[in-house]
Design a protein around this motif. Structure first.
Motif, PDB file in Angstrom:
ATOM      1  N   GLY A 185       0.659  -1.267  -0.015  1.00  9.20           N
ATOM      2  CA  GLY A 185       0.179   0.006  -0.082  1.00  9.20           C
ATOM      3  C   GLY A 185       0.741   1.350  -0.065  1.00  9.20           C
ATOM      4  N   PHE A 186       2.217   1.052   0.033  1.00  8.90           N
ATOM      5  CA  PHE A 186       2.825   2.386  -0.425  1.00  8.90           C
ATOM      6  C   PHE A 186       2.732   3.075  -1.691  1.00  8.90           C
ATOM      7  N   THR A 187       3.271   4.375  -1.838  1.00  4.63           N
ATOM      8  CA  THR A 187       3.143   5.068  -2.877  1.00  4.63           C
ATOM      9  C   THR A 187       4.494   5.296  -3.269  1.00  4.63           C
ATOM     10  N   VAL A 188       4.996   5.530  -4.281  1.00  7.20           N
ATOM     11  CA  VAL A 188       6.457   5.733  -4.760  1.00  7.20           C
ATOM     12  C   VAL A 188       6.517   6.797  -5.824  1.00  7.20           C
ATOM     13  N   LEU A 189       7.282   7.818  -5.575  1.00  5.09           N
ATOM     14  CA  LEU A 189       7.694   8.622  -6.975  1.00  5.09           C
ATOM     15  C   LEU A 189       9.104   8.561  -6.764  1.00  5.09           C
ATOM     16  N   MET A 190       9.701   8.138  -7.779  1.00  8.74           N
ATOM     17  CA  MET A 190      10.970   7.895  -8.126  1.00  8.74           C
ATOM     18  C   MET A 190      11.860   8.564  -9.275  1.00  8.74           C
ATOM     19  N   VAL A 191      13.001   8.511  -9.080  1.00  9.01           N
ATOM     20  CA  VAL A 191      13.889   9.170 -10.201  1.00  9.01           C
ATOM     21  C   VAL A 191      14.783   8.134 -10.486  1.00  9.01           C
ATOM     22  N   GLU A 192      14.868   7.914 -11.979  1.00  7.75           N
ATOM     23  CA  GLU A 192      15.729   6.881 -12.111  1.00  7.75           C
ATOM     24  C   GLU A 192      16.349   7.192 -13.601  1.00  7.75           C
ATOM     25  N   GLN A 193      17.796   6.722 -13.640  1.00  2.38           N
ATOM     26  CA  GLN A 193      18.376   6.975 -15.055  1.00  2.38           C
ATOM     27  C   GLN A 193      18.321   5.491 -15.686  1.00  2.38           C
ATOM     28  N   ASN A 194      18.113   4.359 -14.848  1.00  2.08           N
ATOM     29  CA  ASN A 194      18.358   3.147 -15.321  1.00  2.08           C
ATOM     30  C   ASN A 194      16.894   2.714 -15.795  1.00  2.08           C
ATOM     31  N   PHE A 195      16.772   2.910 -17.342  1.00  2.86           N
ATOM     32  CA  PHE A 195      15.306   2.609 -18.006  1.00  2.86           C
ATOM     33  C   PHE A 195      14.787   1.205 -17.861  1.00  2.86           C
ATOM     34  N   ARG A 196      15.746   0.607 -18.032  1.00  4.01           N
ATOM     35  CA  ARG A 196      15.528  -1.005 -17.958  1.00  4.01           C
ATOM     36  C   ARG A 196      14.836  -1.336 -16.625  1.00  4.01           C
ATOM     37  N   ALA A 198      13.623   0.490 -14.383  1.00  3.63           N
ATOM     38  CA  ALA A 198      12.232   1.679 -14.000  1.00  3.63           C
ATOM     39  C   ALA A 198      11.179   0.786 -14.842  1.00  3.63           C
ATOM     40  N   SER A 199      11.619   0.431 -16.160  1.00  2.14           N
ATOM     41  CA  SER A 199      10.266  -0.189 -16.892  1.00  2.14           C
ATOM     42  C   SER A 199       9.771  -1.495 -16.129  1.00  2.14           C
ATOM     43  N   LYS A 200      10.610  -2.221 -15.347  1.00  2.00           N
ATOM     44  CA  LYS A 200      10.159  -3.341 -14.668  1.00  2.00           C
ATOM     45  C   LYS A 200       9.182  -3.027 -13.407  1.00  2.00           C
ATOM     46  N   VAL A 201       9.497  -1.841 -12.913  1.00  2.00           N
ATOM     47  CA  VAL A 201       8.925  -1.482 -11.698  1.00  2.00           C
ATOM     48  C   VAL A 201       8.074  -0.402 -11.511  1.00  2.00           C
ATOM     49  N   ALA A 202       8.056   0.635 -12.389  1.00  2.00           N
ATOM     50  CA  ALA A 202       6.825   1.634 -12.343  1.00  2.00           C
ATOM     51  C   ALA A 202       5.658   1.569 -13.105  1.00  2.00           C
ATOM     52  N   ASP A 203       4.632   2.067 -12.749  1.00  2.00           N
ATOM     53  CA  ASP A 203       3.505   2.041 -13.442  1.00  2.00           C
ATOM     54  C   ASP A 203       3.457   2.946 -14.423  1.00  2.00           C
ATOM     55  N   ARG A 204       3.914   4.155 -14.131  1.00  2.84           N
ATOM     56  CA  ARG A 204       3.588   5.368 -15.017  1.00  2.84           C
ATOM     57  C   ARG A 204       5.091   6.194 -14.979  1.00  2.84           C
ATOM     58  N   PHE A 205       5.072   6.738 -16.096  1.00  4.53           N
ATOM     59  CA  PHE A 205       6.450   7.747 -16.085  1.00  4.53           C
ATOM     60  C   PHE A 205       6.164   8.956 -16.762  1.00  4.53           C
TER      61      PHE A 205
END
Ligand code: ATP
Length: 235
Positions: A185-196, A198-205
């Protein structure tokens, strides 16, 4: 029904001294989402996170957290709304042990994880509980930095480049941790350089360039739109 808004940023402008770093950022994060900010070096991603938690002094526009306007609030007051920031440099106290680092953060809201709960989530940290901060590997330090913000009771986590400089196996572990936090139930806003990653972890970009959002997409759009997205990111 869309989930309630955890964060709504509108027309966010931010300066360092006279230098304009954010030039009208608009973005939203809904409860339970993992949202990622992408973009080239110097685009304004870290500055956006710093503005949200109140660390960027020169900011204007609108930032609402759980519906409350925070643009003029101090970092301490923003933290009490249940937002925690894990900076790129991690902020581990080098001279303190793992456990002492875990005991330091104030529990600002109910629901902060106990040290034992942290050790269940991160068994590695339990093994290293008496090790000094400087003796931890980069991956252990990053886990400790994330663990520390979970102590505060915050349910909205801002993570800045948490995979930077880490081995692929550790990056995968951090990915598992973020997915687990989302399940809890946590909400996450992250900054990432590693797109590979991020593309597995984030819902939206959101893609940021020169202090504005220039594009946004969902994880499910990536496969069909990869060439355009890679072009945007300069990959
Ligand atoms: P990076 O991945 O390189 O950290 P970023 O997208 O996170 O990039 P920011 O760190 O937010 O970018 O930087 C946005 C702009 O603000 C850049 O032009 C940067 O040079 C400038 N900037 C960042 N920090 C400072 C500072 N402490 N003082 C002055 N200017 C700064």
């Amino acid at each position: 029904m869309p989930k309630p808004l955890c964060l709504s940023v509108k027309g966010l402008v931010g300066h360092y001294g006279e230098n304009l770093a954010l030039n009208g950022i608009d973005l939203e994060v809904r409860a339970g989402e993992v949202v990622c900010l992408l973009g080239r070096n110097g685009a304004g991603k870290t500055t956006t996170l710093r503005a949200v938690v109140g660390l960027l002094e020169k900011r204007r526009g609108s930032i609402e957290i759980h519906g409350q306007q925070t643009i003029a609030m101090l970092p301490e007051a923003i933290a009490r709304l249940g937002v925690a920031y894990c900076p790129e440099e991690r902020g581990i106290f080098a001279s303190l042990s793992t456990e002492e680092n875990l005991l330091l953060p104030p529990v600002l809201r109910p629901g902060g994880l106990s040290v034992d709960e942290i050790y269940t989530l991160f068994p590695n940290l339990k093994e290293r509980r008496h090790s000094q901060g400087t003796k931890l590997s980069g991956g252990e330090q990053q886990m400790l930095a994330i663990a520390r913000i979970l102590r505060t009771g915050a349910k909205f986590l801002l993570l800045d480049e948490c995979t930077e400089g880490l081995a692929p196996v550790i990056v995968a572990k951090i990915g598992q941790t973020i997915r687990l936090l989302k399940e809890r139930g946590f909400t996450v806003l992250m900054v990432e350089q590693n797109f590979r990653f991020a593309s597995k972890v984030a819902d939206r970009f959101y893609v940021i360039d020169e202090g504005v959002v220039v594009d946004e997409f969902r994880r499910e759009d990536i496969a069909s739109d990869l060439a355009r997205i890679e072009g945007l990111l300069g990959l």
